[in-house]
Write a protein that holds these residues in place. Structure first.
Motif, short mmCIF file in Angstrom:
data_model
loop_
_atom_site.label_atom_id
_atom_site.label_comp_id
_atom_site.label_asym_id
_atom_site.label_seq_id
_atom_site.Cartn_x
_atom_site.Cartn_y
_atom_site.Cartn_z
N ARG A 251 8.50 8.21 -4.79
CA ARG A 251 8.65 8.63 -3.39
C ARG A 251 10.04 8.28 -2.85
NH1 ARG A 251 4.95 9.43 0.95
NH2 ARG A 251 5.75 11.46 1.58
N LEU A 252 10.52 7.08 -3.18
CA LEU A 252 11.78 6.57 -2.63
C LEU A 252 12.76 6.48 -3.79
CD1 LEU A 252 10.12 3.56 -0.73
CD2 LEU A 252 10.57 5.83 0.21
N ASP B 247 4.77 5.39 2.51
CA ASP B 247 4.91 6.59 3.34
C ASP B 247 5.76 6.32 4.57
OD1 ASP B 247 3.34 7.97 1.60
OD2 ASP B 247 1.50 7.82 2.80
N VAL B 248 5.56 5.16 5.19
CA VAL B 248 6.34 4.82 6.39
C VAL B 248 7.81 4.66 6.02
CG1 VAL B 248 6.73 3.05 8.15
CG2 VAL B 248 4.41 3.77 7.63
N ILE B 249 8.08 3.98 4.91
CA ILE B 249 9.49 3.78 4.50
C ILE B 249 10.14 5.14 4.22
CG2 ILE B 249 11.04 2.68 2.81
CD1 ILE B 249 8.80 0.61 2.32
N PHE B 250 9.36 6.02 3.61
CA PHE B 250 9.87 7.36 3.30
C PHE B 250 10.19 8.13 4.60
CE2 PHE B 250 9.05 11.90 2.56
CZ PHE B 250 9.92 12.13 1.52
N ALA B 251 9.30 7.97 5.59
CA ALA B 251 9.42 8.78 6.81
C ALA B 251 10.54 8.29 7.74
CB ALA B 251 8.09 8.76 7.56
N LYS B 252 10.89 7.03 7.66
CA LYS B 252 11.86 6.47 8.63
C LYS B 252 13.17 6.19 7.91
CE LYS B 252 8.59 6.27 11.70
NZ LYS B 252 8.45 7.34 12.67
N HIS B 253 14.21 6.93 8.32
CA HIS B 253 15.49 6.82 7.61
C HIS B 253 16.12 5.44 7.76
CE1 HIS B 253 18.14 6.74 11.12
NE2 HIS B 253 17.07 7.26 11.68
N ASN B 254 15.76 4.72 8.84
CA ASN B 254 16.42 3.42 9.07
C ASN B 254 15.71 2.23 8.42
OD1 ASN B 254 14.31 3.62 10.84
ND2 ASN B 254 15.39 2.73 12.59
N ILE B 255 14.57 2.48 7.77
CA ILE B 255 13.95 1.38 7.01
C ILE B 255 14.64 1.36 5.64
CG2 ILE B 255 11.85 0.40 6.05
CD1 ILE B 255 10.26 1.91 8.15
N CYS B 256 15.27 0.22 5.32
CA CYS B 256 16.10 0.18 4.11
C CYS B 256 15.26 0.43 2.87
CB CYS B 256 16.79 -1.18 4.00
SG CYS B 256 18.04 -1.36 5.28
N SER C 56 0.81 -1.22 0.00
CA SER C 56 0.00 0.00 0.00
C SER C 56 0.85 1.28 0.00
CB SER C 56 -0.88 0.01 1.25
OG SER C 56 -0.05 0.09 2.39
N SER C 57 0.20 2.39 -0.35
CA SER C 57 0.87 3.70 -0.29
C SER C 57 1.24 4.02 1.15
CB SER C 57 -0.06 4.79 -0.81
OG SER C 57 -0.40 4.50 -2.12
N GLU C 58 0.45 3.52 2.10
CA GLU C 58 0.75 3.78 3.51
C GLU C 58 2.12 3.19 3.89
OE1 GLU C 58 -1.97 1.87 6.19
OE2 GLU C 58 -1.35 3.11 7.89
N ILE C 59 2.41 2.01 3.33
CA ILE C 59 3.72 1.40 3.63
C ILE C 59 4.84 2.25 3.00
CG2 ILE C 59 5.17 -0.67 3.30
CD1 ILE C 59 2.53 -2.30 3.27
N THR D 33 2.54 0.29 -8.99
CA THR D 33 3.16 0.22 -7.65
C THR D 33 4.64 0.60 -7.73
OG1 THR D 33 1.64 -1.55 -7.08
CG2 THR D 33 3.56 -1.33 -5.68
N ILE D 34 5.32 0.11 -8.76
CA ILE D 34 6.75 0.44 -8.93
C ILE D 34 6.91 1.95 -9.10
CG2 ILE D 34 8.77 0.18 -10.48
CD1 ILE D 34 8.13 -2.41 -8.98
#
Ligand code: SAH
Ligand code: SF4
Length: 424
Positions: A283-284, A237-246, A232-235, A276-277
């Motif tokens: 975003r990332l 967003d979380v990856i974008f927001a957290k620098h330590n999620i690879c 999902s886009s929510e996931i 999705t890609i």
């Protein structure tokens, strides 16, 4: 996933006072943790089990256990017993956590005849959380966040041998992650057949990921496997927001043709996969995307296969695990008309050739740049580590750097790994 399960088995044996040894000759107990996802894995394990007959002849006290997914197939226990009567223990995926108890039972049995234990229970019964693992992958630690799968892709045996999807309690996952980080682990990888559908007491995967990422330590967070229909886009967003999620996502596509995806029951289309890609990449920006792809699914025409090649060329995966489809007994696709082995071989060679060229080009783009690398291996004065995007890097350094983050300047690029030197 199997690697981590083996760590749990080793943990059970360590509790009994046993220690790992380097060779089978020196072992008092040999446990094969089996996999039956593909025919090749199953064939390999039969070869290994067959070899044990001689070990048993030389050491009658040796305990041989066969556990895991292969034993869970219908009729498998009976056929293993018949083919290899020297096996002492057979356990399925749901009772493998009882391995230490079963070994104790055998060791303590009073009878002069060796006790045999063949037990298989419904795969949906257990969560395996009771087994403290003997971890062997420092500085990375694997954590199961869920078990089983509900998706029933038509080629796949997992839902039959591992049961339906069960998510772990978020508190117990968070406690496990906190304890590992406090112990000095520097990377956590969350595991599940489809982590995106994690769901427990109002928590979804995005919330779990975000909460773990906030634990107050310097560490990297990874996860696998994602299903394209649930990413999902929510996931993102979380990856974008957290620098330590690879910024490295494993998103198995399996095939590039809509008719094959439909026959596989994957429940997404090539268009929605591209979408999705595109969302991930917009975003990332530097995110690495890896995948699993299969060739030779029943009914795959030249056009279908060309669609797969086309998708691979358009997406440009950083890495791809490529498989030849093999029919698994009891799955719907095993009932379909199968393609000839020669055609499957031809297609896999072509796919590998195309993908290797892409990997080479992506690897070349690392040359001349500096990346943060987490050191995860030492061999003499050569250190091995990974970039955030999962590229393996070799370089010279002190063994004390194991488990540390270092900046490495990339000056070499080989097929399997990058080479570089520490950038002070
Ligand atoms: N849950 C993960 C995959 C687990 S199995 C997902 O949905 O992607 C790992 C990989 O094995 C799959 O992605 C698939 O590419 C491959 N695989 C599964 N069944 C297979 C079969 N019958 N033949 C060949 N490859 C298979
Ligand atoms: Fe198998 Fe599909 Fe489940 Fe993955 S999502 S484990 S391929 S059934």
């Amino acid at each position: 996933m199997n690697v981590h399960e083996s760590e749990k088995i080793a943990g059970g044996l360590a509790n009994l006072g046993f220690q790992p040894v380097d060779s089978r000759e020196d072992a008092d107990i040999i446990v094969f943790n089996t996999c039956c996802i593909r025919d090749s894995a199953e064939k390999k394990i039969h070869g290994h089990i067959g070899e044990l007959k001689n070990y048993k002849k030389n050491n009658s006290d040796l305990i041989v256990a066969i556990v895991g997914c292969m034993t869970q197939q219908s009729g498998a226990t009976e056929s293993l017993k018949e083919k290899y009567p020297f096996i002492d223990i057979i356990l399925g995926t749901a009772n493998v956590h009882l391995i230490a108890d079963k070994i104790s039972e055998i060791i303590n049995a009073q009878s002069s005849k060796r006790l045999k234990i063949y037990e298989n229970v419904s795969p949906t019964l257990a969560l395996h959380e009771t087994q403290p693992p003997l971890r062997n992958s420092y500085p990375n630690a694997w954590i199961n966040i869920m078990y089983g799968c509900d998706n029933h892709c038509t080629y796949c045996i997992v839902p039959y041998v591992r049961g339906g999807e069960r998510s772990r309690d978020p508190d117990s996952i968070l406690n496990e992650a906190s304890a590992l980080l406090a112990d000095g682990y520097k990377e956590i990888t969350l595991l599940g057949q489809n982590v995106n559908s994690y769901s427990h007491s109002g928590w979804n995967f995005a919330r779990l990921l975000s909460t773990i990422a906030e634990l107050p330590y310097k560490f990297r967070l990874r996860f696998m496997t994602s299903h394209p229909k649930d990413f999902s886009s929510e996931i993102i967003d979380v990856i974008f927001a957290k620098h330590n999620i690879c910024k490295c996502i494993h998103l198995p596509v399996q095939a590039g043709s809509n008719s094959i995806l439909k026959a596989m029951n994957r429940r997404y289309t090539r268009e929605s996969y591209f979408d999705t890609i595109q969302k991930i990449r917009s975003r990332l920006v530097s995110c690495a995307i890896t995948t699993d792809i299969m060739v030779g699914f029943p009914g795959e025409t030249d056009d279908d296969f060309n669609d797969t090649l086309d998708l691979v060329q358009r997406v440009r995966f950083s890495n791809a695990f490529t498989f030849v489809y093999s029919p698994r007994k009891g799955t719907p696709a095993a009932q379909m008309v199968q393609l000839p082995a020669s055609l499957k071989r031809e297609r896999i060679m072509k796919l590998i050739e195309v993908q290797n060229q892409i990997v080479k080009e992506i690897s070349d783009s690392y040359l001349g740049n500096t990346y943060e690398v987490l050191v995860d291996g030492v061999s003499g004065e050569i250190l091995t580590g990974k970039t955030e995007t999962g590229r393996v890097v070799n370089f010279i350094g002190a063994k004390e750097l194991l488990g540390e983050f270092v900046n490495v300047h990339i000056d070499k690029c080989k097929a399997s790994a990058l080479g570089g030197h520490i950038d002070c």
